[in-house]
Design a protein around this motif. Structure first.
Motif, mmCIF file in Angstrom:
data_model
loop_
_atom_site.group_PDB
_atom_site.id
_atom_site.type_symbol
_atom_site.label_atom_id
_atom_site.label_comp_id
_atom_site.label_asym_id
_atom_site.label_seq_id
_atom_site.Cartn_x
_atom_site.Cartn_y
_atom_site.Cartn_z
ATOM 1 N N TYR A 172 0.823 -1.199 0.000
ATOM 2 C CA TYR A 172 0.000 0.000 0.000
ATOM 3 C C TYR A 172 0.861 1.254 0.000
ATOM 4 O O TYR A 172 2.002 1.252 0.480
ATOM 5 N N THR A 173 0.309 2.327 -0.526
ATOM 6 C CA THR A 173 1.004 3.605 -0.505
ATOM 7 C C THR A 173 0.763 4.293 0.833
ATOM 8 O O THR A 173 -0.172 3.955 1.577
ATOM 9 N N ALA A 175 -0.380 7.242 1.212
ATOM 10 C CA ALA A 175 -1.678 7.924 1.133
ATOM 11 C C ALA A 175 -2.821 6.975 1.457
ATOM 12 O O ALA A 175 -3.789 7.351 2.132
ATOM 13 N N GLU A 176 -2.711 5.729 1.010
ATOM 14 C CA GLU A 176 -3.758 4.747 1.290
ATOM 15 C C GLU A 176 -3.798 4.422 2.779
ATOM 16 O O GLU A 176 -4.883 4.331 3.376
ATOM 17 N N ARG A 179 -5.291 7.316 4.690
ATOM 18 C CA ARG A 179 -6.740 7.411 4.517
ATOM 19 C C ARG A 179 -7.472 6.345 5.337
ATOM 20 O O ARG A 179 -8.483 6.631 5.982
ATOM 21 N N VAL A 180 -6.958 5.135 5.339
ATOM 22 C CA VAL A 180 -7.614 4.039 6.046
ATOM 23 C C VAL A 180 -7.556 4.228 7.561
ATOM 24 O O VAL A 180 -8.547 4.000 8.270
#
Length: 249
Positions: A172-173, A175-176, A179-180
């Motif tokens: 995952y990045t 940013a991901e 966000r999560v």
């Protein structure tokens, strides 16, 4: 986690104490410091905790329980317990240890290990300005981070900033993950095994170690942590000023 805390301490601009507060046991003394000790290590955290129980004013003598991490001595180590069974002996002493940290002439970086268990040193979290969770961007680690972040939010409330440090070794990045988990990512650390082993296992550094991508990323993390701490201090000052104005003083 210990690797990141150690690297952060080594790149810190100024006087800093790395305190190993992980109830699961110490790591720096048997890794990075294994070939660097010039004298017996002394009593460390457990010795400090016992001294504080008998003499509360021992908080002023914290440096006597530390070891130099660098030649200049600006970065010092308060090494942790060797036997996890000693964590119970630390439990009644944590608030005294925190008072010693607050009296320290410099910044304190506390390595807490995994938070959320019964032996988590809550008093250290309550006194923190900034809390950083280190994780890889994998499904397992992101999933495991959720309940631990819930614990952190409950303990620190609005009195500290919580951020993430992402080790660049996952699917995952940043940013991901941000966000999560709904927590800001302070920085991403390069996944560099040779440099990491210098910190975790005490292997000999390459000539490029100090200028490596990992160490530069740790410097970036330090800047972000100090920025967050300054923001917390500003918020505290604004709240204090508002309270004073509201009281008519």
């Amino acid at each position: 986690m210990t690797t990141s805390a150690l690297g952060l301490s080594l790149t810190w601009p100024g006087r800093v104490l790395l305190a190993e507060c992980d109830p699961a046991g110490r790591r720096v003394l048997s890794g990075f410091m294994a070939e660097r000790l010039r004298r017996p290590p002394g009593p460390g955290l457990l010795g400090l905790a016992m001294a504080l129980q008998n003499t509360p004013d021992a908080k002023d003598e914290l440096e006597e329980y530390t070891l130099p991490l660098t030649e200049s001595g600006d970065a010092r180590l308060l090494y942790g317990i060797h036997d996890p069974r000693h964590a119970r002996q630390l439990a009644p002493a944590w608030r005294g240890v925190v008072r010693a940290f607050l009296a320290w002439d410099g910044d304190v970086i506390a390595d807490l290990g995994r938070v959320g268990g019964a032996e988590t040193p809550v008093a250290v979290l309550e006194a923190a300005d900034v809390v950083v969770m280190v994780l890889r961007p994998t499904l397992a680690q992101v999933d495991a981070a959720r309940p631990r972040l819930d614990v952190l939010r409950t303990v620190v409330g609005e009195g500290a900033q919580i951020g993430l440090c992402i080790v660049d070794d996952g699917v995952y990045t940043a940013a991901e993950v941000e966000r999560v988990l709904d927590v800001p990512v302070f920085t991403e650390l390069a996944y560099s095994v040779p440099e990491a082993r210098v910190l975790s296992d005490g292997t000999a550094p390459r000539l490029t170690f100090k200028t490596s991508l990992l160490m530069r990323d740790l410097e970036t993390l330090g800047r972000r942590v100090r920025q967050a701490a300054a923001e917390v201090a500003d918020q505290v000052e604004q709240a204090r000023s508002a309270l004073t104005a509201g009281s008519g003083r």
